[in-house]
Design a protein around this motif. Sequence first.
Motif, PDB file in Angstrom:
ATOM      1  N   LYS A 153       0.832  -1.191   0.000  1.00  0.00           N
ATOM      2  CA  LYS A 153       0.000   0.000   0.000  1.00  0.00           C
ATOM      3  C   LYS A 153       0.868   1.243   0.000  1.00  0.00           C
ATOM      4  O   LYS A 153       1.890   1.293   0.667  1.00  0.00           O
ATOM      5  N   CYS A 154       0.443   2.237  -0.750  1.00  0.00           N
ATOM      6  CA  CYS A 154       1.151   3.516  -0.783  1.00  0.00           C
ATOM      7  C   CYS A 154       0.574   4.404   0.314  1.00  0.00           C
ATOM      8  O   CYS A 154      -0.576   4.822   0.242  1.00  0.00           O
ATOM      9  N   CYS A 155       1.365   4.662   1.336  1.00  0.00           N
ATOM     10  CA  CYS A 155       0.911   5.441   2.492  1.00  0.00           C
ATOM     11  C   CYS A 155       1.549   6.822   2.469  1.00  0.00           C
ATOM     12  O   CYS A 155       2.748   6.954   2.252  1.00  0.00           O
ATOM     13  N   ARG A 156       0.730   7.820   2.704  1.00  0.00           N
ATOM     14  CA  ARG A 156       1.203   9.201   2.723  1.00  0.00           C
ATOM     15  C   ARG A 156       0.804   9.838   4.043  1.00  0.00           C
ATOM     16  O   ARG A 156      -0.327   9.696   4.501  1.00  0.00           O
ATOM     17  N   THR A 157       1.725  10.558   4.669  1.00  0.00           N
ATOM     18  CA  THR A 157       1.485  11.183   5.969  1.00  0.00           C
ATOM     19  C   THR A 157       0.455  12.288   5.843  1.00  0.00           C
ATOM     20  O   THR A 157       0.532  13.135   4.950  1.00  0.00           O
ATOM     21  N   ILE A 158      -0.524  12.275   6.751  1.00  0.00           N
ATOM     22  CA  ILE A 158      -1.569  13.302   6.782  1.00  0.00           C
ATOM     23  C   ILE A 158      -1.059  14.501   7.568  1.00  0.00           C
ATOM     24  O   ILE A 158      -0.521  14.348   8.659  1.00  0.00           O
ATOM     25  N   GLN A 159      -1.235  15.691   7.012  1.00  0.00           N
ATOM     26  CA  GLN A 159      -0.847  16.895   7.725  1.00  0.00           C
ATOM     27  C   GLN A 159      -2.002  17.283   8.647  1.00  0.00           C
ATOM     28  O   GLN A 159      -3.142  17.420   8.224  1.00  0.00           O
ATOM     29  N   THR A 160      -1.677  17.438   9.908  1.00  0.00           N
ATOM     30  CA  THR A 160      -2.713  17.789  10.885  1.00  0.00           C
ATOM     31  C   THR A 160      -3.072  19.261  10.789  1.00  0.00           C
ATOM     32  O   THR A 160      -2.254  20.095  10.396  1.00  0.00           O
ATOM     33  N   CYS A 161      -4.309  19.562  11.141  1.00  0.00           N
ATOM     34  CA  CYS A 161      -4.759  20.965  11.157  1.00  0.00           C
ATOM     35  C   CYS A 161      -4.315  21.576  12.481  1.00  0.00           C
ATOM     36  O   CYS A 161      -4.745  21.154  13.546  1.00  0.00           O
ATOM     37  N   GLY A 162      -3.456  22.511  12.412  1.00  0.00           N
ATOM     38  CA  GLY A 162      -2.956  23.150  13.615  1.00  0.00           C
ATOM     39  C   GLY A 162      -3.249  24.638  13.593  1.00  0.00           C
ATOM     40  O   GLY A 162      -3.738  25.198  12.615  1.00  0.00           O
ATOM     41  N   ASN A 163      -2.971  25.271  14.680  1.00  0.00           N
ATOM     42  CA  ASN A 163      -3.137  26.721  14.744  1.00  0.00           C
ATOM     43  C   ASN A 163      -1.994  27.377  13.980  1.00  0.00           C
ATOM     44  O   ASN A 163      -0.835  27.150  14.278  1.00  0.00           O
ATOM     45  N   THR A 164      -2.340  28.155  13.002  1.00  0.00           N
ATOM     46  CA  THR A 164      -1.305  28.857  12.243  1.00  0.00           C
ATOM     47  C   THR A 164      -1.395  30.336  12.560  1.00  0.00           C
ATOM     48  O   THR A 164      -2.471  30.917  12.729  1.00  0.00           O
ATOM     49  N   THR A 165      -0.264  30.958  12.677  1.00  0.00           N
ATOM     50  CA  THR A 165      -0.229  32.393  12.917  1.00  0.00           C
ATOM     51  C   THR A 165       0.257  33.085  11.666  1.00  0.00           C
ATOM     52  O   THR A 165       1.224  32.681  11.031  1.00  0.00           O
TER      53      THR A 165
END
Length: 65
Positions: free
Chosen positions: A52-64
């Motif tokens: 399986k081709c797995c790709r890291t999910i970018q988490t939704c964080g607080n951005t300034t």
Amino acid sequence: MRTFLFLFVVLFFLTPAKNAFFDDKCDKLRGTCKNSCEKNEELTSFCQKSLKCCRTIQTCGNTTD
């Protein structure tokens, strides 16, 4: 004849290392081929050898800004 034998041995041993490098990556070099995806990864496609081709999910964080 010795030159041919030498080249054959060198190419024979270098080919598996080269193929392992290219089989390791997928999804335009952003994912990796694995047996199963981790908790923070998503399945994007399938690789060779039923991996399986797995790709890291970018988490939704607080951005300034």
